[in-house]
Design a protein around this motif. Structure first.
Motif, PDB file in Angstrom:
ATOM      1  N   ALA A  14       0.900  -1.282   0.022  1.00 27.29           N
ATOM      2  CA  ALA A  14      -0.044  -0.108   0.015  1.00 27.29           C
ATOM      3  C   ALA A  14       0.854   1.127  -0.147  1.00 27.29           C
ATOM      4  CB  ALA A  14      -0.886  -0.187   1.260  1.00 27.29           C
ATOM      5  N   SER A  15       2.104   1.121   0.482  1.00 26.62           N
ATOM      6  CA  SER A  15       3.055   2.535   0.537  1.00 26.62           C
ATOM      7  C   SER A  15       3.467   2.914  -0.701  1.00 26.62           C
ATOM      8  CB  SER A  15       4.007   2.185   1.219  1.00 26.62           C
ATOM      9  OG  SER A  15       5.176   1.046   0.855  1.00 26.62           O
ATOM     10  N   ARG A  16       3.304   1.606  -1.878  1.00 28.58           N
ATOM     11  CA  ARG A  16       3.584   2.102  -3.000  1.00 28.58           C
ATOM     12  C   ARG A  16       2.445   2.307  -4.019  1.00 28.58           C
ATOM     13  NH1 ARG A  16       7.063  -2.171  -1.646  1.00 28.58           N
ATOM     14  NH2 ARG A  16       5.813  -3.888  -2.820  1.00 28.58           N
ATOM     15  N   HIS A  17       1.281   2.214  -3.526  1.00 29.56           N
ATOM     16  CA  HIS A  17      -0.085   2.422  -4.152  1.00 29.56           C
ATOM     17  C   HIS A  17      -1.022   3.091  -3.525  1.00 29.56           C
ATOM     18  CE1 HIS A  17       1.152  -0.722  -7.306  1.00 29.56           C
ATOM     19  NE2 HIS A  17       1.885  -1.504  -6.295  1.00 29.56           N
ATOM     20  N   PRO A  18      -0.908   4.634  -3.133  1.00 33.44           N
ATOM     21  CA  PRO A  18      -1.618   5.517  -2.543  1.00 33.44           C
ATOM     22  C   PRO A  18      -2.812   5.247  -3.556  1.00 33.44           C
ATOM     23  CG  PRO A  18       0.060   6.627  -3.730  1.00 33.44           C
ATOM     24  CD  PRO A  18       0.693   5.203  -3.627  1.00 33.44           C
ATOM     25  N   GLY A  19      -4.056   5.360  -2.550  1.00 37.32           N
ATOM     26  CA  GLY A  19      -5.429   5.271  -3.306  1.00 37.32           C
ATOM     27  C   GLY A  19      -6.204   4.175  -3.609  1.00 37.32           C
ATOM     28  N   ALA A  20      -5.174   3.009  -3.754  1.00 37.98           N
ATOM     29  CA  ALA A  20      -5.585   1.604  -3.913  1.00 37.98           C
ATOM     30  C   ALA A  20      -5.927   0.792  -2.801  1.00 37.98           C
ATOM     31  CB  ALA A  20      -4.429   0.891  -4.782  1.00 37.98           C
ATOM     32  N   VAL A  21      -6.901  -0.007  -2.901  1.00 42.42           N
ATOM     33  CA  VAL A  21      -7.212  -1.207  -1.956  1.00 42.42           C
ATOM     34  C   VAL A  21      -6.141  -2.156  -2.150  1.00 42.42           C
ATOM     35  CG1 VAL A  21      -8.952  -2.366  -1.067  1.00 42.42           C
ATOM     36  CG2 VAL A  21      -9.477  -0.334  -1.836  1.00 42.42           C
ATOM     37  N   VAL A  22      -5.431  -2.658  -0.907  1.00 44.04           N
ATOM     38  CA  VAL A  22      -4.411  -3.768  -1.053  1.00 44.04           C
ATOM     39  C   VAL A  22      -4.776  -4.776  -0.296  1.00 44.04           C
ATOM     40  CG1 VAL A  22      -1.879  -4.042  -0.998  1.00 44.04           C
ATOM     41  CG2 VAL A  22      -2.740  -1.939  -1.592  1.00 44.04           C
ATOM     42  N   ILE A  23      -4.695  -6.018  -0.812  1.00 41.64           N
ATOM     43  CA  ILE A  23      -4.925  -7.443   0.011  1.00 41.64           C
ATOM     44  C   ILE A  23      -3.411  -7.877   0.301  1.00 41.64           C
ATOM     45  CG2 ILE A  23      -5.806  -9.508  -0.018  1.00 41.64           C
ATOM     46  CD1 ILE A  23      -7.809  -8.395  -2.258  1.00 41.64           C
ATOM     47  N   GLY A  24      -3.180  -8.263   1.323  1.00 41.64           N
ATOM     48  CA  GLY A  24      -2.042  -9.120   1.712  1.00 41.64           C
ATOM     49  C   GLY A  24      -2.666 -10.320   2.602  1.00 41.64           C
ATOM     50  N   ALA A  25      -1.924 -11.421   2.375  1.00 41.05           N
ATOM     51  CA  ALA A  25      -2.202 -12.673   3.009  1.00 41.05           C
ATOM     52  C   ALA A  25      -1.113 -13.622   3.463  1.00 41.05           C
ATOM     53  CB  ALA A  25      -2.922 -13.554   1.767  1.00 41.05           C
ATOM     54  N   ASP A  26      -1.301 -14.483   4.281  1.00 41.95           N
ATOM     55  CA  ASP A  26      -0.153 -15.171   4.849  1.00 41.95           C
ATOM     56  C   ASP A  26      -1.004 -16.763   5.218  1.00 41.95           C
ATOM     57  OD1 ASP A  26       3.211 -15.405   5.082  1.00 41.95           O
ATOM     58  OD2 ASP A  26       2.051 -16.317   7.047  1.00 41.95           O
ATOM     59  N   HIS A  65      -3.508 -21.984   9.652  1.00 43.55           N
ATOM     60  CA  HIS A  65      -4.044 -20.478   9.909  1.00 43.55           C
ATOM     61  C   HIS A  65      -3.742 -19.479   8.490  1.00 43.55           C
ATOM     62  CE1 HIS A  65      -3.871 -21.396  14.429  1.00 43.55           C
ATOM     63  NE2 HIS A  65      -2.720 -22.007  14.091  1.00 43.55           N
ATOM     64  N   THR A  66      -4.850 -19.037   8.127  1.00 42.12           N
ATOM     65  CA  THR A  66      -4.758 -18.125   6.830  1.00 42.12           C
ATOM     66  C   THR A  66      -5.299 -17.043   7.158  1.00 42.12           C
ATOM     67  OG1 THR A  66      -5.271 -20.341   5.583  1.00 42.12           O
ATOM     68  CG2 THR A  66      -5.305 -18.081   4.400  1.00 42.12           C
ATOM     69  N   ALA A  67      -4.385 -16.073   7.171  1.00 40.91           N
ATOM     70  CA  ALA A  67      -4.619 -14.658   7.552  1.00 40.91           C
ATOM     71  C   ALA A  67      -4.789 -13.661   6.082  1.00 40.91           C
ATOM     72  CB  ALA A  67      -3.548 -13.986   8.292  1.00 40.91           C
ATOM     73  N   VAL A  68      -5.855 -12.834   6.223  1.00 43.63           N
ATOM     74  CA  VAL A  68      -6.105 -11.911   5.134  1.00 43.63           C
ATOM     75  C   VAL A  68      -6.065 -10.527   5.825  1.00 43.63           C
ATOM     76  CG1 VAL A  68      -8.537 -12.229   4.806  1.00 43.63           C
ATOM     77  CG2 VAL A  68      -7.348 -11.258   2.984  1.00 43.63           C
ATOM     78  N   ALA A  69      -5.361  -9.517   5.009  1.00 34.18           N
ATOM     79  CA  ALA A  69      -5.522  -8.355   5.427  1.00 34.18           C
ATOM     80  C   ALA A  69      -5.923  -7.214   4.399  1.00 34.18           C
ATOM     81  CB  ALA A  69      -4.242  -7.657   6.401  1.00 34.18           C
ATOM     82  N   VAL A  70      -6.522  -6.254   4.604  1.00 36.44           N
ATOM     83  CA  VAL A  70      -6.725  -5.161   3.499  1.00 36.44           C
ATOM     84  C   VAL A  70      -6.406  -3.586   4.013  1.00 36.44           C
ATOM     85  CG1 VAL A  70      -8.717  -3.867   2.254  1.00 36.44           C
ATOM     86  CG2 VAL A  70      -8.598  -6.411   2.363  1.00 36.44           C
ATOM     87  N   VAL A  71      -5.851  -3.034   3.311  1.00 41.49           N
ATOM     88  CA  VAL A  71      -5.164  -1.752   3.647  1.00 41.49           C
ATOM     89  C   VAL A  71      -5.605  -0.633   2.486  1.00 41.49           C
ATOM     90  CG1 VAL A  71      -3.056  -0.260   4.191  1.00 41.49           C
ATOM     91  CG2 VAL A  71      -3.318  -2.504   5.020  1.00 41.49           C
ATOM     92  N   ARG A  72      -6.078   0.569   2.960  1.00 41.81           N
ATOM     93  CA  ARG A  72      -6.227   1.573   1.993  1.00 41.81           C
ATOM     94  C   ARG A  72      -5.579   2.922   2.467  1.00 41.81           C
ATOM     95  NH1 ARG A  72     -12.198   3.734  -0.201  1.00 41.81           N
ATOM     96  NH2 ARG A  72     -11.383   5.791  -1.252  1.00 41.81           N
ATOM     97  N   SER A  73      -4.296   3.236   2.137  1.00 40.91           N
ATOM     98  CA  SER A  73      -3.440   4.256   2.858  1.00 40.91           C
ATOM     99  C   SER A  73      -4.231   5.450   2.712  1.00 40.91           C
ATOM    100  CB  SER A  73      -2.164   4.257   2.077  1.00 40.91           C
ATOM    101  OG  SER A  73      -2.373   4.588   0.926  1.00 40.91           O
ATOM    102  N   ASP A  74      -5.165   6.007   1.620  1.00 41.04           N
ATOM    103  CA  ASP A  74      -5.572   7.176   1.570  1.00 41.04           C
ATOM    104  C   ASP A  74      -6.544   7.523   2.580  1.00 41.04           C
ATOM    105  OD1 ASP A  74      -7.411   5.780   0.304  1.00 41.04           O
ATOM    106  OD2 ASP A  74      -8.059   6.925  -0.936  1.00 41.04           O
ATOM    107  N   THR A  75      -7.380   6.438   3.169  1.00 43.68           N
ATOM    108  CA  THR A  75      -8.131   6.721   4.135  1.00 43.68           C
ATOM    109  C   THR A  75      -7.750   6.220   5.620  1.00 43.68           C
ATOM    110  OG1 THR A  75      -9.281   4.613   3.865  1.00 43.68           O
ATOM    111  CG2 THR A  75     -10.164   6.361   2.506  1.00 43.68           C
ATOM    112  N   GLY A  76      -6.591   5.438   5.548  1.00 42.65           N
ATOM    113  CA  GLY A  76      -6.062   4.918   7.052  1.00 42.65           C
ATOM    114  C   GLY A  76      -6.870   3.433   7.361  1.00 42.65           C
ATOM    115  N   PHE A  77      -7.728   2.888   6.466  1.00 41.08           N
ATOM    116  CA  PHE A  77      -8.100   1.527   6.630  1.00 41.08           C
ATOM    117  C   PHE A  77      -7.358   0.599   6.590  1.00 41.08           C
ATOM    118  CE2 PHE A  77     -10.087  -2.313   5.454  1.00 41.08           C
ATOM    119  CZ  PHE A  77     -11.070  -2.371   6.341  1.00 41.08           C
ATOM    120  N   ALA A  78      -7.221  -0.320   7.761  1.00 36.65           N
ATOM    121  CA  ALA A  78      -6.145  -1.316   7.811  1.00 36.65           C
ATOM    122  C   ALA A  78      -6.806  -2.401   8.988  1.00 36.65           C
ATOM    123  CB  ALA A  78      -4.805  -0.894   8.393  1.00 36.65           C
TER     124      ALA A  78
END
Length: 208
Positions: free
Chosen positions: A69-81, A115-128
């Motif tokens: 997300a730090s490289r994609h401002p304004g985007a919704v980013v999905i991370g998983a592990d 254990h499967t984790a998913v995270a969504v981050v949107r840096s322009d709104t602070g959503f994490a």
């Protein structure tokens, strides 16, 4: 005030980025029929001292999403592990044949929790935010010959726990218990959709 799109132009969704190079996660996310791009996260995946498998998966999913997300401002980013858990000990990707053999020998006749984790981050709104899906998998009492045959055919050396359940790996198992069916493959889509809706993308709603 948000202005409507000019007449004649189709409405646009927020940009969506999958912070993973996993082909399995790309295939799963594509099921939602959303346009997305892919960016590899740059995160050290080394477990911390005393870190439980579930905590490790959640931390890494969020760190991956935040990094991309730090490289994609304004985007919704999905991370998983995903981290496999045998008696509280993490089991990672084997990387090579002998390690995969050892993993499957240790897990035969046992229950392993993925254990499967998913995270969504949107840096322009602070959503994490992140969510965790846990899949209890019971392995058959596998013979050494079965393990060897499976590994030679599938070569699942990039899969946590060496079990690639979406293909021949299903024959290794007695039972799968989960409330999010795709979690074992690497991306829990029910939880992913929930987080995407909170971040501003609903796969079932045409953007206005």
């Amino acid at each position: 005030m948000t202005m409507p799109p000019p007449a004649g132009l189709a409405p646009r969704r927020l940009p969506l980025v999958l912070g993973s190079t996993s082909p399995y996660r790309r295939e799963l996310l594509a099921r939602l029929r959303l346009d997305f791009s892919v960016d590899a996260p740059r995160v050290d995946e080394t477990p911390r001292m005393g870190e439980a498998p579930a905590q490790l998966a959640q931390r890494l999913a969020l760190e991956k999403a935040k990094d991309v997300a730090s490289r994609h401002p304004g985007a919704v980013v999905i991370g998983a592990d995903q981290v496999a858990d045998l008696d509280g000990q993490p089991i990672g990707k084997p990387g090579r044949h002998d390690r995969a053999v050892a993993q499957l020998q240790a897990m035969r006749g046992r229950q392993v929790v993925f254990h499967t984790a998913v995270a969504v981050v949107r840096s322009d709104t602070g959503f994490a935010q992140g969510l965790l899906a846990q899949v209890a998998v019971t392995f058959r009492a596998l013979a050494d010959a079965e393990i060897e045959h499976y590994l030679r055919l599938e070569q699942p050396y990039d899969c946590a726990g060496s079990a690639k359940c979406e293909t021949l790996g299903i024959a290794l198992l007695e039972r799968i218990d989960s409330d999010d069916p795709t979690a074992l493959v690497g991306l829990p889509l029910i939880r992913t959709c929930a987080l995407l809706r909170l971040a501003g993308i609903d796969p079932l709603v045409v953007p206005a």
